[in-house]
Structures are given as C-alpha cells and as structure tokens.
Design a protein around this motif. Sequence first.
Motif, PDB file in Angstrom:
ATOM      1  N   ARG A  23       0.812  -1.216   0.000  1.00 35.89           N
ATOM      2  CA  ARG A  23       0.000   0.000   0.000  1.00 35.89           C
ATOM      3  C   ARG A  23       0.851   1.275   0.000  1.00 35.89           C
ATOM      4  O   ARG A  23       0.340   2.371   0.101  1.00 35.89           O
ATOM      5  CB  ARG A  23      -0.937  -0.019   1.203  1.00 35.89           C
ATOM      6  N   GLU A  24       2.157   1.057  -0.051  1.00 34.76           N
ATOM      7  CA  GLU A  24       3.120   2.171  -0.076  1.00 34.76           C
ATOM      8  C   GLU A  24       2.965   3.095   1.138  1.00 34.76           C
ATOM      9  O   GLU A  24       3.032   4.319   1.026  1.00 34.76           O
ATOM     10  CB  GLU A  24       3.009   2.958  -1.382  1.00 34.76           C
ATOM     11  N   LEU A  25       2.794   2.469   2.303  1.00 34.36           N
ATOM     12  CA  LEU A  25       2.676   3.203   3.557  1.00 34.36           C
ATOM     13  C   LEU A  25       3.941   3.033   4.377  1.00 34.36           C
ATOM     14  O   LEU A  25       4.570   1.977   4.355  1.00 34.36           O
ATOM     15  CB  LEU A  25       1.477   2.694   4.367  1.00 34.36           C
ATOM     16  N   THR A  26       4.291   4.048   5.119  1.00 33.15           N
ATOM     17  CA  THR A  26       5.424   3.971   6.038  1.00 33.15           C
ATOM     18  C   THR A  26       4.929   3.452   7.390  1.00 33.15           C
ATOM     19  O   THR A  26       3.723   3.423   7.653  1.00 33.15           O
ATOM     20  CB  THR A  26       6.070   5.350   6.247  1.00 33.15           C
ATOM     21  N   LEU A  27       5.880   3.085   8.235  1.00 37.06           N
ATOM     22  CA  LEU A  27       5.515   2.720   9.603  1.00 37.06           C
ATOM     23  C   LEU A  27       4.802   3.875  10.289  1.00 37.06           C
ATOM     24  O   LEU A  27       3.831   3.672  11.023  1.00 37.06           O
ATOM     25  CB  LEU A  27       6.763   2.330  10.408  1.00 37.06           C
ATOM     26  N   GLU A  28       5.276   5.076  10.026  1.00 43.00           N
ATOM     27  CA  GLU A  28       4.657   6.265  10.615  1.00 43.00           C
ATOM     28  C   GLU A  28       3.220   6.427  10.143  1.00 43.00           C
ATOM     29  O   GLU A  28       2.333   6.784  10.929  1.00 43.00           O
ATOM     30  CB  GLU A  28       5.477   7.520  10.290  1.00 43.00           C
ATOM     31  N   ASP A  29       2.973   6.167   8.844  1.00 43.87           N
ATOM     32  CA  ASP A  29       1.615   6.264   8.314  1.00 43.87           C
ATOM     33  C   ASP A  29       0.688   5.292   9.039  1.00 43.87           C
ATOM     34  O   ASP A  29      -0.400   5.667   9.486  1.00 43.87           O
ATOM     35  CB  ASP A  29       1.584   5.918   6.816  1.00 43.87           C
ATOM     36  N   VAL A  30       1.116   4.055   9.142  1.00 45.24           N
ATOM     37  CA  VAL A  30       0.278   3.037   9.786  1.00 45.24           C
ATOM     38  C   VAL A  30       0.092   3.363  11.263  1.00 45.24           C
ATOM     39  O   VAL A  30      -1.003   3.203  11.803  1.00 45.24           O
ATOM     40  CB  VAL A  30       0.858   1.624   9.583  1.00 45.24           C
ATOM     41  N   ALA A  32      -0.038   6.295  12.634  1.00 44.83           N
ATOM     42  CA  ALA A  32      -1.026   7.371  12.734  1.00 44.83           C
ATOM     43  C   ALA A  32      -2.437   6.835  12.479  1.00 44.83           C
ATOM     44  O   ALA A  32      -3.381   7.183  13.200  1.00 44.83           O
ATOM     45  CB  ALA A  32      -0.695   8.482  11.744  1.00 44.83           C
ATOM     46  N   LEU A  33      -2.583   5.985  11.471  1.00 47.80           N
ATOM     47  CA  LEU A  33      -3.899   5.426  11.141  1.00 47.80           C
ATOM     48  C   LEU A  33      -4.415   4.488  12.220  1.00 47.80           C
ATOM     49  O   LEU A  33      -5.619   4.399  12.459  1.00 47.80           O
ATOM     50  CB  LEU A  33      -3.826   4.685   9.800  1.00 47.80           C
ATOM     51  N   ALA A  34      -3.512   3.756  12.875  1.00 52.55           N
ATOM     52  CA  ALA A  34      -3.899   2.790  13.906  1.00 52.55           C
ATOM     53  C   ALA A  34      -3.910   3.404  15.303  1.00 52.55           C
ATOM     54  O   ALA A  34      -4.232   2.719  16.274  1.00 52.55           O
ATOM     55  CB  ALA A  34      -2.948   1.587  13.879  1.00 52.55           C
ATOM     56  N   ASP A  35      -3.524   4.678  15.395  1.00 52.54           N
ATOM     57  CA  ASP A  35      -3.455   5.371  16.684  1.00 52.54           C
ATOM     58  C   ASP A  35      -2.495   4.655  17.636  1.00 52.54           C
ATOM     59  O   ASP A  35      -2.812   4.367  18.787  1.00 52.54           O
ATOM     60  CB  ASP A  35      -4.844   5.500  17.313  1.00 52.54           C
ATOM     61  N   MET A  36      -1.295   4.343  17.073  1.00 49.07           N
ATOM     62  CA  MET A  36      -0.243   3.672  17.825  1.00 49.07           C
ATOM     63  C   MET A  36       1.087   4.335  17.491  1.00 49.07           C
ATOM     64  O   MET A  36       1.211   4.990  16.458  1.00 49.07           O
ATOM     65  CB  MET A  36      -0.120   2.196  17.391  1.00 49.07           C
ATOM     66  N   GLY A  42       6.812  -1.467  14.100  1.00 49.56           N
ATOM     67  CA  GLY A  42       8.084  -2.022  13.643  1.00 49.56           C
ATOM     68  C   GLY A  42       8.473  -3.266  14.423  1.00 49.56           C
ATOM     69  O   GLY A  42       8.952  -4.246  13.843  1.00 49.56           O
ATOM     70  N   LYS A  43       8.258  -3.258  15.727  1.00 45.85           N
ATOM     71  CA  LYS A  43       8.564  -4.435  16.552  1.00 45.85           C
ATOM     72  C   LYS A  43       7.694  -5.616  16.151  1.00 45.85           C
ATOM     73  O   LYS A  43       8.167  -6.755  16.114  1.00 45.85           O
ATOM     74  CB  LYS A  43       8.356  -4.120  18.031  1.00 45.85           C
ATOM     75  N   ALA A  62      -6.333  -0.194   9.833  1.00 43.54           N
ATOM     76  CA  ALA A  62      -5.534   0.859   9.207  1.00 43.54           C
ATOM     77  C   ALA A  62      -5.076   0.444   7.808  1.00 43.54           C
ATOM     78  O   ALA A  62      -5.007   1.271   6.895  1.00 43.54           O
ATOM     79  CB  ALA A  62      -4.326   1.190  10.074  1.00 43.54           C
ATOM     80  N   LEU A  63      -4.777  -0.846   7.640  1.00 44.26           N
ATOM     81  CA  LEU A  63      -4.314  -1.355   6.349  1.00 44.26           C
ATOM     82  C   LEU A  63      -5.476  -1.796   5.451  1.00 44.26           C
ATOM     83  O   LEU A  63      -5.258  -2.234   4.329  1.00 44.26           O
ATOM     84  CB  LEU A  63      -3.368  -2.533   6.566  1.00 44.26           C
TER      85      LEU A  63
END
Length: 100
Positions: A23-30, A32-36, A42-43, A62-63
């Motif tokens: 989906r071309e999302l970064t860890l930061e994007d996910v 923010a979307l998942a409120d985490m 990453g872990k 989020a995904l």
Amino acid sequence: MPSTHSDAAIELGRRLRAARVDRELTLEDVGALADMHWTNIGKIERGQVHPSVETLVRIATALDIDPGELLRGFTAAMYPRKSHGLTAADFIAERQRRAH
C-alpha cells in the motif's frame, strides 16, 4: 538485536509488512492510522512481539484488511512451550470411544 517472539510472530510480521509495503505506507503512516506509535508496529513486523487482538485489529483496520486473513493457517505449534499436540477434537473422540 532483540530475539523474535515465535514463528507465529515472525509470520504475522511478514504479512503485515507485505500489506504495508504493498500500500506504499510507512511505519509512521500506519502508526497514525492505527493510533499507535510507529516503533511498536516495527517491533511487530520484526516478530519481536506478538500483538494483542486489539492491536492486531487496529493495524488491520488501518491497512484495510481482514484481521482473520493475517492469522489464516496459524496453529499452536507455531508458539513455544506447547507441551502436547492435543486438541478439543482429540478429547471428543476419546470421550466418544469410551462411551461405546
């Protein structure tokens, strides 16, 4: 480098990372979307932790994927410290065998 949690955690992380990258999302994007916090995602992707059901549902939402798809094919054998390979079906079959 921290060790992995289990074979299940490794596979779950692989599936999550593949969905995120697809989906071309970064860890930061996910995050923010998942409120985490993104470092927690990453872990999970590295198999260092096994998320709670709530966390898994938040990330899957989020995904835009079904959380159940992330767990398809998982078995108890993928986790450490299982002392036996018995299931409820084994107990039911034995109960039925004894009743006859």
